[in-house]
Design a protein around this motif. Structure first.
Motif, PDB file in Angstrom:
ATOM      1  N   LEU A   8      -4.176 -52.428  29.997  1.00 21.75           N
ATOM      2  CA  LEU A   8      -3.491 -51.689  28.925  1.00 21.75           C
ATOM      3  C   LEU A   8      -3.779 -52.369  27.597  1.00 21.75           C
ATOM      4  O   LEU A   8      -3.514 -53.559  27.431  1.00 21.75           O
ATOM      5  N   VAL A   9      -4.346 -51.606  26.674  1.00 26.14           N
ATOM      6  CA  VAL A   9      -4.601 -52.146  25.341  1.00 26.14           C
ATOM      7  C   VAL A   9      -3.536 -51.589  24.398  1.00 26.14           C
ATOM      8  O   VAL A   9      -3.350 -50.368  24.336  1.00 26.14           O
ATOM      9  N   ILE A  10      -2.840 -52.471  23.716  1.00 26.19           N
ATOM     10  CA  ILE A  10      -1.827 -52.000  22.762  1.00 26.19           C
ATOM     11  C   ILE A  10      -2.351 -52.237  21.350  1.00 26.19           C
ATOM     12  O   ILE A  10      -2.343 -53.372  20.850  1.00 26.19           O
ATOM     13  N   PHE A  11      -2.842 -51.180  20.717  1.00 29.13           N
ATOM     14  CA  PHE A  11      -3.208 -51.316  19.308  1.00 29.13           C
ATOM     15  C   PHE A  11      -1.907 -51.345  18.506  1.00 29.13           C
ATOM     16  O   PHE A  11      -1.007 -50.535  18.763  1.00 29.13           O
ATOM     17  N   GLY A  12      -1.835 -52.234  17.546  1.00 31.28           N
ATOM     18  CA  GLY A  12      -0.556 -52.422  16.849  1.00 31.28           C
ATOM     19  C   GLY A  12       0.344 -53.292  17.696  1.00 31.28           C
ATOM     20  O   GLY A  12       1.566 -53.175  17.663  1.00 31.28           O
ATOM     21  N   GLY A  13      -0.277 -54.192  18.475  1.00 32.32           N
ATOM     22  CA  GLY A  13       0.452 -55.018  19.436  1.00 32.32           C
ATOM     23  C   GLY A  13       1.438 -55.995  18.830  1.00 32.32           C
ATOM     24  O   GLY A  13       2.280 -56.539  19.531  1.00 32.32           O
ATOM     25  N   THR A  14       1.334 -56.225  17.506  1.00 33.96           N
ATOM     26  CA  THR A  14       2.281 -57.147  16.871  1.00 33.96           C
ATOM     27  C   THR A  14       3.346 -56.377  16.085  1.00 33.96           C
ATOM     28  O   THR A  14       4.131 -56.962  15.360  1.00 33.96           O
ATOM     29  N   GLY A  15       3.341 -55.090  16.230  1.00 29.83           N
ATOM     30  CA  GLY A  15       4.261 -54.243  15.445  1.00 29.83           C
ATOM     31  C   GLY A  15       5.657 -54.172  16.036  1.00 29.83           C
ATOM     32  O   GLY A  15       5.963 -54.746  17.094  1.00 29.83           O
ATOM     33  N   ASP A  16       6.482 -53.421  15.343  1.00 38.48           N
ATOM     34  CA  ASP A  16       7.892 -53.323  15.694  1.00 38.48           C
ATOM     35  C   ASP A  16       8.121 -52.634  17.041  1.00 38.48           C
ATOM     36  O   ASP A  16       8.957 -53.051  17.831  1.00 38.48           O
ATOM     37  N   LEU A  17       7.366 -51.588  17.296  1.00 39.16           N
ATOM     38  CA  LEU A  17       7.556 -50.855  18.549  1.00 39.16           C
ATOM     39  C   LEU A  17       7.167 -51.727  19.746  1.00 39.16           C
ATOM     40  O   LEU A  17       7.842 -51.744  20.774  1.00 39.16           O
ATOM     41  N   ALA A  18       6.065 -52.465  19.578  1.00 44.26           N
ATOM     42  CA  ALA A  18       5.633 -53.359  20.657  1.00 44.26           C
ATOM     43  C   ALA A  18       6.711 -54.404  20.916  1.00 44.26           C
ATOM     44  O   ALA A  18       7.054 -54.704  22.075  1.00 44.26           O
ATOM     45  N   ARG A  19       7.275 -54.937  19.853  1.00 46.76           N
ATOM     46  CA  ARG A  19       8.278 -56.005  19.972  1.00 46.76           C
ATOM     47  C   ARG A  19       9.572 -55.491  20.594  1.00 46.76           C
ATOM     48  O   ARG A  19      10.132 -56.087  21.496  1.00 46.76           O
ATOM     49  N   ARG A  20      10.032 -54.368  20.097  1.00 46.65           N
ATOM     50  CA  ARG A  20      11.332 -53.863  20.556  1.00 46.65           C
ATOM     51  C   ARG A  20      11.272 -53.139  21.890  1.00 46.65           C
ATOM     52  O   ARG A  20      12.206 -53.178  22.668  1.00 46.65           O
ATOM     53  N   LYS A  21      10.188 -52.406  22.098  1.00 49.76           N
ATOM     54  CA  LYS A  21      10.168 -51.499  23.251  1.00 49.76           C
ATOM     55  C   LYS A  21       9.074 -51.789  24.273  1.00 49.76           C
ATOM     56  O   LYS A  21       9.352 -51.924  25.461  1.00 49.76           O
ATOM     57  N   ILE A  22       7.816 -51.822  23.821  1.00 52.25           N
ATOM     58  CA  ILE A  22       6.716 -51.808  24.789  1.00 52.25           C
ATOM     59  C   ILE A  22       6.680 -53.092  25.628  1.00 52.25           C
ATOM     60  O   ILE A  22       6.668 -53.038  26.865  1.00 52.25           O
ATOM     61  N   ILE A  23       6.704 -54.237  24.951  1.00 53.06           N
ATOM     62  CA  ILE A  23       6.629 -55.506  25.693  1.00 53.06           C
ATOM     63  C   ILE A  23       7.864 -55.703  26.593  1.00 53.06           C
ATOM     64  O   ILE A  23       7.729 -55.962  27.795  1.00 53.06           O
ATOM     65  N   PRO A  24       9.081 -55.525  26.053  1.00 59.51           N
ATOM     66  CA  PRO A  24      10.243 -55.671  26.945  1.00 59.51           C
ATOM     67  C   PRO A  24      10.211 -54.683  28.120  1.00 59.51           C
ATOM     68  O   PRO A  24      10.587 -55.030  29.238  1.00 59.51           O
ATOM     69  N   ALA A  25       9.725 -53.476  27.872  1.00 53.16           N
ATOM     70  CA  ALA A  25       9.675 -52.476  28.950  1.00 53.16           C
ATOM     71  C   ALA A  25       8.687 -52.920  30.029  1.00 53.16           C
ATOM     72  O   ALA A  25       8.976 -52.844  31.230  1.00 53.16           O
ATOM     73  N   LEU A  26       7.539 -53.409  29.610  1.00 52.61           N
ATOM     74  CA  LEU A  26       6.546 -53.868  30.594  1.00 52.61           C
ATOM     75  C   LEU A  26       7.108 -55.026  31.401  1.00 52.61           C
ATOM     76  O   LEU A  26       6.937 -55.104  32.622  1.00 52.61           O
ATOM     77  N   PHE A  27       7.805 -55.908  30.710  1.00 54.71           N
ATOM     78  CA  PHE A  27       8.355 -57.062  31.425  1.00 54.71           C
ATOM     79  C   PHE A  27       9.395 -56.624  32.461  1.00 54.71           C
ATOM     80  O   PHE A  27       9.426 -57.124  33.583  1.00 54.71           O
ATOM     81  N   ARG A  28      10.220 -55.677  32.106  1.00 53.76           N
ATOM     82  CA  ARG A  28      11.230 -55.232  33.080  1.00 53.76           C
ATOM     83  C   ARG A  28      10.574 -54.587  34.295  1.00 53.76           C
ATOM     84  O   ARG A  28      11.029 -54.753  35.423  1.00 53.76           O
ATOM     85  N   ARG A  29       9.495 -53.874  34.067  1.00 56.19           N
ATOM     86  CA  ARG A  29       8.777 -53.287  35.218  1.00 56.19           C
ATOM     87  C   ARG A  29       8.126 -54.386  36.052  1.00 56.19           C
ATOM     88  O   ARG A  29       8.014 -54.286  37.258  1.00 56.19           O
ATOM     89  N   PHE A  30       7.665 -55.428  35.368  1.00 57.66           N
ATOM     90  CA  PHE A  30       7.084 -56.570  36.070  1.00 57.66           C
ATOM     91  C   PHE A  30       8.149 -57.206  36.962  1.00 57.66           C
ATOM     92  O   PHE A  30       7.913 -57.485  38.144  1.00 57.66           O
ATOM     93  N   ALA A  43      -3.164 -57.097  23.642  1.00 50.27           N
ATOM     94  CA  ALA A  43      -2.664 -56.640  22.354  1.00 50.27           C
ATOM     95  C   ALA A  43      -3.786 -56.756  21.344  1.00 50.27           C
ATOM     96  O   ALA A  43      -4.546 -57.725  21.360  1.00 50.27           O
ATOM     97  N   ALA A  44      -3.895 -55.751  20.507  1.00 46.09           N
ATOM     98  CA  ALA A  44      -4.922 -55.784  19.477  1.00 46.09           C
ATOM     99  C   ALA A  44      -4.263 -55.416  18.155  1.00 46.09           C
ATOM    100  O   ALA A  44      -3.471 -54.482  18.108  1.00 46.09           O
ATOM    101  N   ALA A  45      -4.564 -56.171  17.140  1.00 45.30           N
ATOM    102  CA  ALA A  45      -4.027 -55.858  15.817  1.00 45.30           C
ATOM    103  C   ALA A  45      -4.909 -56.545  14.788  1.00 45.30           C
ATOM    104  O   ALA A  45      -5.894 -57.202  15.139  1.00 45.30           O
ATOM    105  N   ARG A  46      -4.518 -56.376  13.533  1.00 46.44           N
ATOM    106  CA  ARG A  46      -5.353 -56.907  12.460  1.00 46.44           C
ATOM    107  C   ARG A  46      -5.282 -58.432  12.344  1.00 46.44           C
ATOM    108  O   ARG A  46      -6.280 -59.077  12.119  1.00 46.44           O
ATOM    109  N   SER A  47      -4.070 -58.963  12.522  1.00 44.75           N
ATOM    110  CA  SER A  47      -3.895 -60.386  12.203  1.00 44.75           C
ATOM    111  C   SER A  47      -4.642 -61.309  13.163  1.00 44.75           C
ATOM    112  O   SER A  47      -4.885 -60.971  14.327  1.00 44.75           O
ATOM    113  N   GLU A  48      -4.983 -62.474  12.641  1.00 45.86           N
ATOM    114  CA  GLU A  48      -5.642 -63.502  13.451  1.00 45.86           C
ATOM    115  C   GLU A  48      -4.585 -64.164  14.328  1.00 45.86           C
ATOM    116  O   GLU A  48      -3.551 -64.608  13.834  1.00 45.86           O
ATOM    117  N   MET A  49      -4.812 -64.229  15.594  1.00 46.15           N
ATOM    118  CA  MET A  49      -3.853 -64.847  16.507  1.00 46.15           C
ATOM    119  C   MET A  49      -4.607 -65.108  17.805  1.00 46.15           C
ATOM    120  O   MET A  49      -5.609 -64.443  18.071  1.00 46.15           O
TER     121      MET A  49
END
Ligand code: BG6
Length: 480
Positions: A8-30, A43-49
């Motif tokens: 799963l590639v999350i473009f905008g992976g450092t954004g608000d939706l990823a933080r609040r919803k997508i990552i926590p949701a994936l973890f709960r399924r895990f 996760a893919a986004a503009r910033s260097e990380m």
């Protein structure tokens, strides 16, 4: 049931939706054992990380938004290992080859690309994914609302995406469809003999759909001020609820069978007269800012509240009013669909027994559940007095402690993407039909230059909204 391993590639992976919803949701399924260990989340986004930096981001997101699952430290370790980060330039060349090297070179592995970015980037990303040959037979893309701003822009977006992906690879999220109760609505309608025979104009007096929020638009003012409640809530969430409550039984619980029926509902909606629409805008309550302050627009005519009455012109619903209302900074957070049945044709108990109507209330939040209001004899020796009592079914209570933490919409929807089940996602023609209905209403008030009615923060909306329904001899149900 675990899904197959996926990338799963999350473009905008450092954004608000990823933080609040997508990552926590994936973890709960895990944690629930649904996500195989060898799945990859990139996760893919503009910033260097780097990977470690992203894992820290995810750890914090889970601590803040993971609810109970956040305590599962052992699982967290395993989950974080599956996360990767790659800086990618959505419009340029940077990062695409590194992204490709992280994906498994196996045609059978599901590859999902989640566009958790502003809609202006959807088309660019779709094109980049294709031109860098990242998409396979098992690829799908996930896009968030807003899907267009009006019919024209939605159409253009559909066309652009269609150049790179087939409709059966495009998952347009409306997170209301992932809510537990929304699906239960279908189970109740089509899994019981009890309701469906009464589910029509002959027995239903009217239907109310309310989505009341206590939050304002703080922090999202620049987006919201260009949308308003009609575009932000009605065109998508409320219309989806309306479709599910009003549609004909699909032959099967399958994506296109369900979506065909929903589309028919939208297409059967009558245009709404301007005097059947009430728009409102919240004012300051002294403590919290007014809408105009939140939106940083002192002359804004955008509505933060809307109530309207509409009709579905078909055999089932002819002349049955559907009252819709939604707003921000209201007295309570409460979302409910209420089916209000007609009175009995004749009361054998005489006029003193009062007027009684059965109401089936489907609560989306809080306290997900259903209540059926039934009329019974008031207990005791006082003669034949009638009272209305609720047959209450709170899901948390009925299903036991397991159900206490109701699955979040995103958990269900992301797993459906991986499984390839589009039933709870909007098809392109549905979205376009919804815009085709809302566009003339919006154009109407813009042309007339109507201003929304002010309402107090913490109230139930402008007085005119009450008048909209009261003049029909009906009342809104309480939202507290
Ligand atoms: C979003 C809207 O789609 O739904 C927000 O953009 C709104 O304005 C939100 O607050 C409501 O979602 P929920 O799940 O909290 O009812």
């Amino acid at each position: 049931i675990p899904v197959d391993p996926f990338d799963l590639v999350i473009f905008g992976g450092t954004g608000d939706l990823a933080r609040r919803k997508i990552i926590p949701a994936l973890f709960r399924r895990f944690c629930a054992g649904q996500m195989p260990d060898d799945s990859r989340i990139i996760a893919a986004a503009r910033s260097e990380m780097d990977d470690d930096g992203y894992r820290e981001f995810a750890r914090e997101a889970i601590a803040e938004f993971g609810k109970k699952s956040a305590d599962n430290k052992k699982a967290l370790k395993g989950f974080l290992k599956q996360l990767h980060y790659v800086p990618v330039d959505a419009k340029g060349e940077g990062g695409w080859e590194s992204l490709k090297s992280l994906l498994r070179d196996d045609e059978n592995v599901v590859r999902a690309f989640y566009f958790s970015v502003g809609p202006s980037l959807f088309a660019d990303l779709a094109k980049q994914v294709r031109s860098h040959e990242l998409s396979t037979r098992e690829s799908r893309i996930v896009v968030e609302k807003p899907f267009g701003h009006d019919l024209e822009s939605a159409r253009a977006l559909n066309e652009e995406l269609a150049q790179h992906f087939h409709e059966d690879q495009i998952y347009r999220i409306d997170h209301y469809l992932g809510k537990e109760t929304v699906q239960n609505l279908m189970a109740v309608r089509f899994g019981n003999m009890l309701f469906e025979p009464l589910w029509n104009a002959q027995y239903v007096d009217h239907i109310q759909i309310t989505v009341a929020e206590t939050v304002g638009v703080e922090g999202r003012g620049s987006y919201y001020d260009k949308s308003g409640a009609m575009r932000d809530m009605v065109q998508n969430h409320l219309m989806q609820l309306l479709c599910l409550i009003a549609m004909e039984p699909p032959a099967r619980f399958e994506a296109d069978a369900v979506r065909d029926e929903k589309l028919k509902v939208i297409r059967a909606l009558d245009p709404v007269d301007p005097d059947q629409i009430v728009r409102g805008q919240y004012t300051s309550d002294g403590e919290m800012a007014s809408y105009r302050e939140d939106a940083e627009n002192a002359t804004s005519k955008t509505e933060s509240f809307i109530a309207l009455k509409c009709y579905i012109s078909n055999w089932r619903w002819a002349n049955t009013p559907f009252y819709l209302r939604t707003g921000k900074r209201l007295a309570a957070r409460a979302s409910e669909i209420a089916v209000v049945f007609k009175e009995t044709p004749h009361s054998i108990f005489g006029i003193d027994s009062g007027r009684h109507r059965n109401v089936l209330s489907i609560r989306l939040q809080p306290n997900e559940g259903m209540t059926l209001g039934v009329t019974i004899k008031e207990p005791g020796p006082g003669g034949m007095r009638l009272v209305d009592v609720p047959l209450d079914m709170s899901f948390a209570e009925a299903l036991g402690p397991e159900a206490e933490e109701v699955t979040d919409a995103y958990e269900r929807l992301i797993m459906d993407v991986i499984r390839g089940n589009q039933t709870l996602f909007m098809r392109g023609d549905e979205v376009e039909a919804a815009w085709a209905w809302t566009d003339p209403l919006i154009e109407g008030w813009e042309r007339r230059g109507d201003s929304p009615k002010p309402y107090d923060a913490g109230s139930i909306g402008p007085d005119d909204a009450a008048f909209l329904i009261n003049r029909d001899g009906r009342r809104w149900r309480g939202i507290k």
